[in-house]
Design a protein around this motif. Structure first.
Motif, PDB file in Angstrom:
ATOM      1  N   ALA A  20     -32.290 -32.487  14.402  1.00  0.00           N
ATOM      2  CA  ALA A  20     -31.490 -32.059  15.538  1.00  0.00           C
ATOM      3  C   ALA A  20     -30.397 -33.071  15.863  1.00  0.00           C
ATOM      4  O   ALA A  20     -29.571 -32.843  16.732  1.00  0.00           O
ATOM      5  N   GLY A  21     -30.401 -34.202  15.176  1.00  0.00           N
ATOM      6  CA  GLY A  21     -29.378 -35.217  15.425  1.00  0.00           C
ATOM      7  C   GLY A  21     -29.656 -35.978  16.702  1.00  0.00           C
ATOM      8  O   GLY A  21     -30.795 -36.085  17.143  1.00  0.00           O
TER       9      GLY A  21
ATOM     10  N   LEU B 284     -36.828 -38.409  19.187  1.00  0.00           N
ATOM     11  CA  LEU B 284     -37.700 -37.930  18.108  1.00  0.00           C
ATOM     12  C   LEU B 284     -37.144 -36.670  17.443  1.00  0.00           C
ATOM     13  O   LEU B 284     -37.506 -36.343  16.322  1.00  0.00           O
ATOM     14  N   ALA B 285     -36.271 -35.979  18.172  1.00  0.00           N
ATOM     15  CA  ALA B 285     -35.708 -34.731  17.639  1.00  0.00           C
ATOM     16  C   ALA B 285     -34.930 -34.980  16.353  1.00  0.00           C
ATOM     17  O   ALA B 285     -34.756 -34.075  15.538  1.00  0.00           O
TER      18      ALA B 285
ATOM     19  N   LEU C 222     -38.555 -29.757  23.829  1.00  0.00           N
ATOM     20  CA  LEU C 222     -38.172 -30.528  25.013  1.00  0.00           C
ATOM     21  C   LEU C 222     -38.270 -29.671  26.270  1.00  0.00           C
ATOM     22  O   LEU C 222     -38.648 -30.161  27.340  1.00  0.00           O
ATOM     23  N   PHE C 223     -37.965 -28.405  26.139  1.00  0.00           N
ATOM     24  CA  PHE C 223     -38.106 -27.465  27.253  1.00  0.00           C
ATOM     25  C   PHE C 223     -39.558 -27.447  27.747  1.00  0.00           C
ATOM     26  O   PHE C 223     -39.835 -27.521  28.942  1.00  0.00           O
ATOM     27  N   LEU C 224     -40.497 -27.401  26.791  1.00  0.00           N
ATOM     28  CA  LEU C 224     -41.914 -27.381  27.175  1.00  0.00           C
ATOM     29  C   LEU C 224     -42.293 -28.668  27.906  1.00  0.00           C
ATOM     30  O   LEU C 224     -43.045 -28.645  28.878  1.00  0.00           O
ATOM     31  N   TYR C 225     -41.720 -29.800  27.436  1.00  0.00           N
ATOM     32  CA  TYR C 225     -42.019 -31.065  28.114  1.00  0.00           C
ATOM     33  C   TYR C 225     -41.412 -31.133  29.505  1.00  0.00           C
ATOM     34  O   TYR C 225     -41.968 -31.740  30.406  1.00  0.00           O
TER      35      TYR C 225
ATOM     36  N   ALA D 192     -35.988 -28.299  18.572  1.00  0.00           N
ATOM     37  CA  ALA D 192     -35.977 -29.505  19.408  1.00  0.00           C
ATOM     38  C   ALA D 192     -35.830 -29.118  20.870  1.00  0.00           C
ATOM     39  O   ALA D 192     -36.561 -29.602  21.737  1.00  0.00           O
ATOM     40  N   ILE D 193     -34.894 -28.216  21.147  1.00  0.00           N
ATOM     41  CA  ILE D 193     -34.680 -27.792  22.532  1.00  0.00           C
ATOM     42  C   ILE D 193     -35.932 -27.101  23.061  1.00  0.00           C
ATOM     43  O   ILE D 193     -36.350 -27.329  24.196  1.00  0.00           O
TER      44      ILE D 193
END
Lengths: 521, 255
Positions: A469-470, A463-464, A396-399, A392-393
């Protein structure tokens, strides 16, 4: 001096907010339970949780709902979850991609053999009910067209809109196989979340939907289940799948779960599903009541918990500790992702400002990543990084990368050329020009990029939850699965507030960090 | 302290047909002020930037105080040359004191020494340090910004000061006031100064020597008086006739 101090305090606060470790993998005495994203799976997940806690004395970590069979299976293969409820037919057709056979025992045996032989998984005794796929339409429509079986539907299908789950569209034991067996063609097919299909059907937004035989809403919405007259669909008995390592380590857990084997009839499962979907009960209450009735769990303390929530705010207040925990996880995931994106994006943006001929191509590549739909990107991460916080991280990092790189680049390029010339003319080195002139002057633009990233990420991070990922997506997806607006809102409202709060906080941070341009007078 | 500047056959070209300065040779004696004038795009600003190597020449030689500076450390060279640009080129995120003291900070002076020198220079350019030290460029008038720009250029007491149309954006009254202060500073400090302007009267008022350029080439180099009395070509005559020029030879000549 005071300014420096102030900056340090800000940075310190930011780091402190982000440091608590991301949830670790399964530990001794602990069991991680997964389940898919629809009501029945959540009830079964809760049953497994109660059995693990009371029957085996294990500490339970619930990682559900997860976004589908594929994600659950990848997660258990990687050891990110220890157990989840699968269905025999799904395992056979969708996961193992074996030919579909109608016989219950044969299906169970091939699944058990393959899971235990190839994947280090142990398949426990199946439950009784068969949650097979069906096609459903409203009883009134079925009567008007006098359609009782799928074969009856074939001549009418060309004028009909099928609404079904994404899985159904793809799975060999779903639409593709159905089309092959019956030669049925619909006018249009629309994929929906499993929580929404029946409602759409009852409201006339779609003509036919895929149904689960044990779904309580079939009765509630007065729907007609079509007979699978060519015996296409395989049996779908619920099947607890456990990592073999866990079975060895915790034999009591196996014992407890096996006691469920052969229990739960079609009718019982349907009632439980209905009680959650429309009866205002929680999945946990329903699971406990059933297990208690069979002597497999303690009875709930009478009157200890009011099942129907009086209002949204009261509901939120009831669950404040749970929601606060989710909010913290949500903040951690987004915070770490944005922090990493800043650590990478800032130097990269600076590099591009030094070599602007590289910029168009580089920004385009990062842009392409941005255009990958978030759910697809998350799904793509699962085979590579498993489930949970890490993929998830990373997603999100890519985004978060694009706004930060782009704003760093444009912010630096936007610094007045005359000032750069003055800086160089006064004898600053390239490094001094960067740190004393370009970065301070570009800071507002760079911070705007960080803010954009953060706000987008707080939304996307919901969405994670689908990959375990909670975070605040957890109640949102549970709420969608159980058609409970209070549950959805209990995730959506804090997420929205979090985005607003983060934006305001970063605006303050920006002001604290931004170079002063006016004296204090 | 001041140093002589010598350019010999300096050319700057960005490719065939894109020569902006062609074979320029001149000697500016120490302590003198050279004003470069000419039409827009004649190469006057390029010539100025060749001296502190913001622009590197394609060919030719540049000597300051008799020493070749094209091969040496460019950063050290620039820190030894004061640089003033239009509107001062002040950094908006630094206070007046930080702007003025910048070069000294780059040279890692003691903070007390920087503060003392900043106050000294603000007084020199007629800005009360107590009032202006902590202000930011946006809080100053155009003339005040220009004074700060001059103070900043003088911070490390450089032997040479380059000024690129420093008074170009000011109103006529402020401009004349600053020109007069420039003459005072020039007498007091005795620096070698190269001053680019497109304003002919300004060049004649401030310059010991005038360099008139056109299309990257030297048209004439001489004292204001020489340009008026002995124009080297009809171009010079035409250029000067476009303006009304007051021959400074009639006034008290420069010492």
């Amino acid at each position: 001096m005071r300014e420096t101090l102030q900056r340090l305090v800000w940075v310190g606060l930011l780091v402190a907010a982000l440091t608590p470790a991301v949830s670790a993998g399964p530990a001794a005495g602990r069991i991680v339970i997964g389940a898919k994203n629809f009501t029945e799976q959540i009830i079964l997940g809760e049953m497994l949780a109660i059995l693990a806690e009371e029957g085996a004395g294990l500490e339970v970590v619930k990682k559900f709902p997860l976004g589908g069979s594929h994600i659950c299976f990848e997660a258990i293969k990687k050891g990110e979850i220890d157990v989840y409820p699968e269905y025999t037919g799904t395992a056979l057709a969708a996961i193992l991609k074996l030919p579909i056979v109608p016989d219950r025992v044969a299906v169970y045996k091939s699944v058990k053999e393959a899971f235990e032989g190839q994947y280090g998984l142990t398949v426990l005794k199946p439950l009784d009910f068969n949650n097979t796929y069906t096609l459903t339409l409203t009883a009134a429509r079925a009567k008007a067209l006098s359609v009782k079986s799928i074969t009856d539907l074939v001549p009418h299908a060309r004028e009909m809109l099928l609404g079904c789950t994404h899985e159904f569209v793809e799975r060999p034991d779903g639409l593709p196989g159905l089309q092959k067996t019956y030669g049925i063609e619909f006018r249009e097919v629309k994929a929906l979340d499993p929580g929404l299909t029946y409602k759409a059907l009852a409201e006339g937004k779609i003509d036919v939907c895929d149904g689960y035989m044990t779904d309580g809403r079939i009765k509630a919405y007065n729907l007609q289940v079509l007979d699978d007259d060519r015996r296409f669909f395989p049996p779908y008995q619920a099947l607890p799948v456990v990592r073999t390592e866990i079975v060895r380590k915790h034999p009591k857990f196996r014992e407890a779960v096996e006691r469920l084997g052969g229990l739960v009839t079609d009718e019982e499962m349907r009632e439980m599903n209905y009680a959650v979907d429309d009866g205002g009960k929680t999945a946990e209450e329903v699971a406990r009541a059933y297990l208690a009735s069979k002597g497999l769990a303690r009875h709930p303390i009478a009157g200890a918990k009011v099942s129907s929530h009086s209002g949204f705010l009261a509901y939120m207040w009831d669950r404040r500790a749970y929601l606060a925990g989710l909010t913290a996880v949500h903040l951690q995931i987004t915070g770490i992702a944005v922090l990493l994106a800043s650590l990478v994006g800032l130097p990269f943006g600076i590099l591009l400002s030094r070599k602007p001929q590289m910029a168009p191509a580089s920004l385009m590549i990062i842009n392409v990543v941005q255009t990958i739909p978030s759910l697809a990107l998350l799904g793509f991460m699962v085979p590579l990084l498993g489930i949970g916080a890490v993929p998830a991280i990373f997603a999100l990092f890519l985004y978060a990368l694009l706004p930060i790189v782009r704003n760093t680049f444009t912010g630096i390029r936007g610094v007045d050329v005359a000032l750069l010339e003055a800086a160089r003319g006064l004898g600053m080195t390239d490094r001094q020009v960067l740190f004393m002139v370009e970065l301070p002057l570009a800071l507002p633009v760079i911070m705007a990029g960080v803010r954009t990233s953060t706000v987008i990420n707080i939304g996307t991070a919901t969405l994670a939850a689908l990959i375990g990922a909670g975070g605040l997506g957890e109640p949102i997806f549970r709420g969608i699965a159980m058609v409970d607006p209070n549950v959805i809102l209990s995730g959506a409202v804090p997420a929205a507030l979090l985005a607003v709060a983060a934006d305001l906080l970063l605006a303050r941070l920006e002001m604290a960090l931004a170079p002063r341009r006016r004296s204090k007078r | 302290m001041s140093l002589e500047i010598e350019l010999s056959k300096v050319t700057k070209s960005y490719g065939p047909g894109k020569t902006v300065v062609r074979e320029l040779s001149l000697v500016l004696p120490a302590g003198k002020t050279l004003c470069i004038i000419g039409t827009s795009g004649c190469g006057k600003t390029t010539t100025l930037k060749l001296i502190n190597r913001l622009i590197e020449p394609t060919s030719g030689e540049l000597r300051i105080g008799g020493r070749d500076v094209l091969s040496g450390d460019v950063i050290a060279l620039r820190r030894s040359i004061g640089y003033v640009i239009q509107e001062g080129g002040l950094f908006p995120h630094m206070s007046v004191a930080q702007n003025v003291g910048l070069v000294a900070r780059l040279l890692a002076w003691e903070p007390e020494r920087v503060a003392r020198r900043v106050d000294e220079l603000l007084e020199l350019v007629n800005l009360d340090p107590g009032e202006y030290r902590h202000r930011y460029p946006e809080e100053l008038s155009g003339g005040q910004r220009q004074r700060v720009g001059v103070a900043r250029a003088l911070m490390a007491d450089p032997p040479i000061v380059l000024m690129d149309e420093p008074f170009g954006a000011l109103d006529p009254i402020t401009r004349i006031g600053l020109q007069n202060e420039f003459l005072r500073l020039k007498r007091e400090l005795g620096k070698t100064i190269v001053f680019v302007t497109h304003d002919l009267p300004e060049a004649f008022k401030l310059g010991d020597l005038i360099l008139l350029m056109h299309a990257g080439e030297l048209m004439q180099l001489g004292t204001p008086h020489e340009l008026l009395r002995k124009p080297a070509s009809s171009f010079v005559t035409d250029f000067l006739q476009a303006h009304t020029i007051h021959d400074p030879q009639g006034d008290a000549p420069d010492a």
